[in-house]
Design an enzyme around this catalytic site. Sequence first.
Site, PDB file in Angstrom:
ATOM      1  N   CYS A 134       0.825  -1.223  -0.019  1.00 40.31           N
ATOM      2  CA  CYS A 134      -0.009  -0.066  -0.001  1.00 40.31           C
ATOM      3  C   CYS A 134       0.883   1.140   0.014  1.00 40.31           C
ATOM      4  O   CYS A 134       1.392   1.642   0.969  1.00 40.31           O
ATOM      5  CB  CYS A 134      -0.858   0.081   1.151  1.00 40.31           C
ATOM      6  SG  CYS A 134      -1.994   1.495   1.414  1.00 40.31           S
ATOM      7  N   CYS A 137      -0.494   4.096   2.088  1.00 43.18           N
ATOM      8  CA  CYS A 137      -0.341   4.057   3.447  1.00 43.18           C
ATOM      9  C   CYS A 137       1.108   4.237   3.978  1.00 43.18           C
ATOM     10  O   CYS A 137       1.412   4.892   4.912  1.00 43.18           O
ATOM     11  CB  CYS A 137      -0.767   2.518   3.952  1.00 43.18           C
ATOM     12  SG  CYS A 137      -2.103   2.016   3.099  1.00 43.18           S
ATOM     13  N   ASP A 138       2.078   3.485   3.301  1.00 36.66           N
ATOM     14  CA  ASP A 138       3.511   3.403   3.750  1.00 36.66           C
ATOM     15  C   ASP A 138       4.473   4.375   2.917  1.00 36.66           C
ATOM     16  O   ASP A 138       5.591   4.349   3.132  1.00 36.66           O
ATOM     17  CB  ASP A 138       3.923   2.031   3.410  1.00 36.66           C
ATOM     18  CG  ASP A 138       3.157   1.137   4.480  1.00 36.66           C
ATOM     19  OD1 ASP A 138       2.633   1.531   5.420  1.00 36.66           O
ATOM     20  OD2 ASP A 138       2.845  -0.418   4.078  1.00 36.66           O
TER      21      ASP A 138
HETATM   22  P1  FAD Z   1     -10.156  -6.163   6.242  1.00 38.63           P
HETATM   23  O1  FAD Z   1      -9.519  -5.027   6.734  1.00 38.63           O
HETATM   24  O2  FAD Z   1      -9.610  -6.917   4.826  1.00 38.63           O
HETATM   25  O3  FAD Z   1     -11.289  -6.998   7.011  1.00 38.63           O
HETATM   26  C1  FAD Z   1     -12.010  -8.232   6.419  1.00 38.63           C
HETATM   27  C2  FAD Z   1     -11.960  -9.082   7.432  1.00 38.63           C
HETATM   28  O4  FAD Z   1     -13.067 -10.071   7.092  1.00 38.63           O
HETATM   29  C3  FAD Z   1     -10.872  -9.790   7.721  1.00 38.63           C
HETATM   30  O5  FAD Z   1     -10.511  -9.804   9.269  1.00 38.63           O
HETATM   31  C4  FAD Z   1     -10.887 -11.401   7.444  1.00 38.63           C
HETATM   32  O6  FAD Z   1     -10.424 -12.224   8.417  1.00 38.63           O
HETATM   33  C5  FAD Z   1     -12.648 -11.178   7.498  1.00 38.63           C
HETATM   34  N1  FAD Z   1     -13.165 -12.381   6.629  1.00 38.63           N
HETATM   35  C6  FAD Z   1     -12.913 -12.343   5.163  1.00 38.63           C
HETATM   36  N2  FAD Z   1     -13.606 -13.388   4.899  1.00 38.63           N
HETATM   37  C7  FAD Z   1     -14.344 -13.649   5.888  1.00 38.63           C
HETATM   38  C8  FAD Z   1     -15.437 -14.934   5.771  1.00 38.63           C
HETATM   39  N3  FAD Z   1     -15.687 -15.740   4.836  1.00 38.63           N
HETATM   40  N4  FAD Z   1     -15.768 -15.416   7.161  1.00 38.63           N
HETATM   41  C9  FAD Z   1     -15.539 -14.638   8.481  1.00 38.63           C
HETATM   42  N5  FAD Z   1     -14.675 -13.435   8.223  1.00 38.63           N
HETATM   43  C10 FAD Z   1     -13.986 -13.168   7.014  1.00 38.63           C
HETATM   44  N6  FAD Z   1      -5.075   1.538   5.090  1.00 38.63           N
HETATM   45  C11 FAD Z   1      -4.911   3.171   5.489  1.00 38.63           C
HETATM   46  O7  FAD Z   1      -5.808   3.615   5.467  1.00 38.63           O
HETATM   47  N7  FAD Z   1      -3.630   3.529   6.158  1.00 38.63           N
HETATM   48  C12 FAD Z   1      -2.662   2.607   6.062  1.00 38.63           C
HETATM   49  O8  FAD Z   1      -1.507   3.105   6.715  1.00 38.63           O
HETATM   50  C13 FAD Z   1      -2.819   1.115   5.475  1.00 38.63           C
HETATM   51  N8  FAD Z   1      -1.742   0.315   5.700  1.00 38.63           N
HETATM   52  C14 FAD Z   1      -1.846  -0.839   5.319  1.00 38.63           C
HETATM   53  C15 FAD Z   1      -0.673  -1.668   5.226  1.00 38.63           C
HETATM   54  C16 FAD Z   1      -0.820  -2.936   4.789  1.00 38.63           C
HETATM   55  C17 FAD Z   1       0.315  -4.106   5.126  1.00 38.63           C
HETATM   56  C18 FAD Z   1      -2.106  -3.406   4.514  1.00 38.63           C
HETATM   57  C19 FAD Z   1      -2.103  -5.068   3.882  1.00 38.63           C
HETATM   58  C20 FAD Z   1      -3.007  -2.726   4.149  1.00 38.63           C
HETATM   59  C21 FAD Z   1      -2.914  -1.274   4.585  1.00 38.63           C
HETATM   60  N9  FAD Z   1      -4.056  -0.427   4.655  1.00 38.63           N
HETATM   61  C22 FAD Z   1      -3.947   0.743   5.182  1.00 38.63           C
HETATM   62  C23 FAD Z   1      -5.343  -0.749   3.901  1.00 38.63           C
HETATM   63  C24 FAD Z   1      -6.351  -1.248   5.066  1.00 38.63           C
HETATM   64  O9  FAD Z   1      -5.806  -2.298   5.964  1.00 38.63           O
HETATM   65  C25 FAD Z   1      -7.809  -1.749   4.050  1.00 38.63           C
HETATM   66  O10 FAD Z   1      -8.310  -0.725   3.328  1.00 38.63           O
HETATM   67  C26 FAD Z   1      -8.656  -2.048   5.189  1.00 38.63           C
HETATM   68  O11 FAD Z   1      -8.586  -2.814   6.418  1.00 38.63           O
HETATM   69  C27 FAD Z   1      -9.786  -2.610   4.721  1.00 38.63           C
HETATM   70  O12 FAD Z   1     -10.916  -2.910   5.679  1.00 38.63           O
HETATM   71  P2  FAD Z   1     -12.089  -3.841   5.385  1.00 38.63           P
HETATM   72  O13 FAD Z   1     -12.858  -4.105   6.649  1.00 38.63           O
HETATM   73  O14 FAD Z   1     -12.916  -3.562   4.271  1.00 38.63           O
HETATM   74  O15 FAD Z   1     -11.279  -5.130   5.299  1.00 38.63           O
END
Ligand code: FAD
Length: 312
Positions: A134, A137-138
């Site tokens: 990302c 982010c980084d």
């Molecule tokens: P996720 O955070 O992906 O959460 C989805 C959840 O659903 C997970 O916990 C998963 O286990 C669960 N899940 C999936 N399928 C199932 C299922 N079938 N049954 C039950 N549970 C399930 N964003 C920023 O704003 N700033 C940053 O500095 C930043 N740094 C990042 C660094 C890294 C290394 C990464 C990988 C991402 C970064 N991001 C950052 C992006 C950010 O993490 C994502 O945009 C955000 O987490 C998305 O949130 P979400 O809730 O949509 O999905």
Amino acid sequence: MLDLAIVGGGPAGLTAGLYATRGGLENVVMYEKGMPGGQITLSSEVENYPGVCEPVSGMELMECWPKQAMRFGLKHEMEEVKRVKRAEDGTFLLELASGKEIPAKAVVVATGSTPKRAGFEGEEEFLGKGVSTCATCDGFFYKDQEVAVLGGGDTALEEALYLAKIASKVYLIHRRDKFRAAPSTVQRVLENPKIELILNATVVKAYGDEKGLQGVIIDQQGKRIDLKVPGIFVFVGMRVNNEVLRQEDGSFLCEVNQWGEVVVDLKMRTSVPGLYAAGDVRQDAPKQVVCAAGDGATAAIDAIGYVERGEK
Ligand code: FAD
Ligand code: NAP
């Protein structure tokens, strides 16, 4: 029957849970297969979440989100959802990995996305400590330093252009000599003096110490290159976690676009009434914590009205 089932406990799912319960829904369960918090817990430093003035780790950022949501009655089940189906009466059925079937009036799918891994040695070990997926982010951590980008698609090239505004130099490593990114983007990359191409090359290994990445070893058609960079951004494609929407006949429960992203409107409503998608799993997601949280709130606010009106 649940008023609302939330699939996924990242920023989108947790915020949907907070808003739904605080907004009056009583029977709300969030299904999260691991620990709540989502993919941001992989990040060592987050400094762009509004209101959090000092950089914090992803773990620290997410620490009190579940506690806050559960204060208003959100229940958390550590379960994987295998499939979301529509029942004949217009409600939903969640098939859990444990074999249980849970009925719900409305569902928010907040399953996020998973950056694909390139598969080189040390990639997992240094993820969040120099290996990043990302740039928004980084990228800023590498201000005026040299960084590498891996990949040859739109994401890799667009992010290389973004990073070139921050870093002193960007090495763009691609396994072929042709890019699959849009020609206009390729042109902008070629014209950018801060981007150096390393083509027909693969990353073999990332190395460093407990403080983080120190460099990557590249194989360019048999030639070994030791690129001493503190950061490498891996953009070899994203996988949207849409599998819960796949039905027994292989079709999706609601409309998804050509990249598998769930199509939603401005209220996070999918093409199926009562079914919402929030966060990284939905179309055009900016893939940021603040945006995922906003989506979760938006979906929950609409879902409250949907459930209270008894719609189907
Ligand atoms: P996720 O955070 O992906 O959460 C989805 C959840 O659903 C997970 O916990 C998963 O286990 C669960 N899940 C999936 N399928 C199932 C299922 N079938 N049954 C039950 N549970 C399930 N964003 C920023 O704003 N700033 C940053 O500095 C930043 N740094 C990042 C660094 C890294 C290394 C990464 C990988 C991402 C970064 N991001 C950052 C992006 C950010 O993490 C994502 O945009 C955000 O987490 C998305 O949130 P979400 O809730 O949509 O999905
Ligand atoms: P992508 O188009 O699938 O490109 C992935 C890139 O990573 C490819 O260049 C691929 O190489 C390379 N790659 C894959 N696996 C690798 C590995 N193990 N090691 C090294 N390199 C590897 O992914 P994306 O760039 O994330 O884009 C996804 C979709 O979103 C695309 O359809 C894209 O057009 C779209 N998108 C559009 C925009 C836009 O319209 N502005 C922006 C971003 C993304 P090869 O080329 O050799 O296969």
